[in-house]
Design a protein around this motif. Sequence first.
Motif: not given
Length: 373
Positions: A94, A99, A101, A128, A136
């Motif tokens: 991620l 991204i 998290c 997320i 994802v």
Amino acid sequence: MISDIRTNEHYLLHLLSCALEDARPQEKPDEVSWEEVFRQADRHSVANTACYAVEKLSGKPDAKLWKQWKEVRNKAVVKDVTLTTELKRIYSLLSENGIRCLPIKGSRLKELYPRTDMRLMADLDILIDEENALRVRELLTTDGFVCEHFGTSHHDIYKKYPIINVEIHRSLMPEQMEGIRDYYEDGFSHANPVPGNVYVYEMAAEEFYAYHIAHLYKHYEASGSGIRSFMDIYLIRKRYRESWDEGKVTEILAELGLTDFEREMREVADYWFGEAEASEKCLENERYILASGTYGTIKHSVERQIAKKGRWGYFWSRAFLPYDQMVRIFPVLKTLPVLLPVCWVWRLVAALIFKHDKVMYQLKAVFKKSEQD
């Protein structure tokens, strides 16, 4: 503090307390059954933890049961290593794709235990931003995960067989939690990036504890919760209570409306694993918890919902979910809301076919309750 350990349940709690403190437990009283202690430990997903205390005893269970008990512990060790390794891989995956998290629940709780494998995790739970859910899914399925549920609740479910389950959360609380969900609407606002990685977040101790209490409340009010959650409470407070801002904890719990609930749950944890004495309310909660198993029971769930809504209110709420929940299960309703009655019928038929035992148990519980009214 539990002084009488002559019951199966209290001896199990004694073993767990000793495991958490790396202390030698008292030998098993004659009134206690090893088979029943193991059965209860297994129901509450703490047999692996208790195993470390049983190892210190002179008088162990018979060879067959002791072998079974150690196998449970050894499987927990393997699962712990596997899930921890996989979690680190997901962090990296991620992060590399920009991204952010936030790992939640067990992945952090296990770090509070003397050994990380003492705290079983059923899933890897990761928050997320909702707008990243499709990205994802693409990343995880490319990485070998199978997406089992997507967009039907506040979390998506992925599996990598045989033992890796991942729940990718779009929010920290389901929609049904109302006021509590409002506080957690932006989950990342309650956390900060860890040093060295701007995409991986972690809650401050005060927020982490409050979220654990909120998550426990969700299970406790719905169907009950088991021993493990109270080991968590005890260890969180043991680790952080000298360094955190107690006023901040009090403030968050008040905003969540969980002040009284937290006090009752903390009393149970301190009675089982600390030095506190038990009030009548504590003993009442103890009975409910010990009867619950790890995640509660259908019986507890039905009883609590009937008490709140009445028999027919409960039946109606389960049979005919509101549109905002149905649209997650049947995305076609976004464009064709007129199909809502059809989807209600289809959901009921599917439940009777694929979840027949659970549905029939709930119906029988409602019927049994109605006989007593």
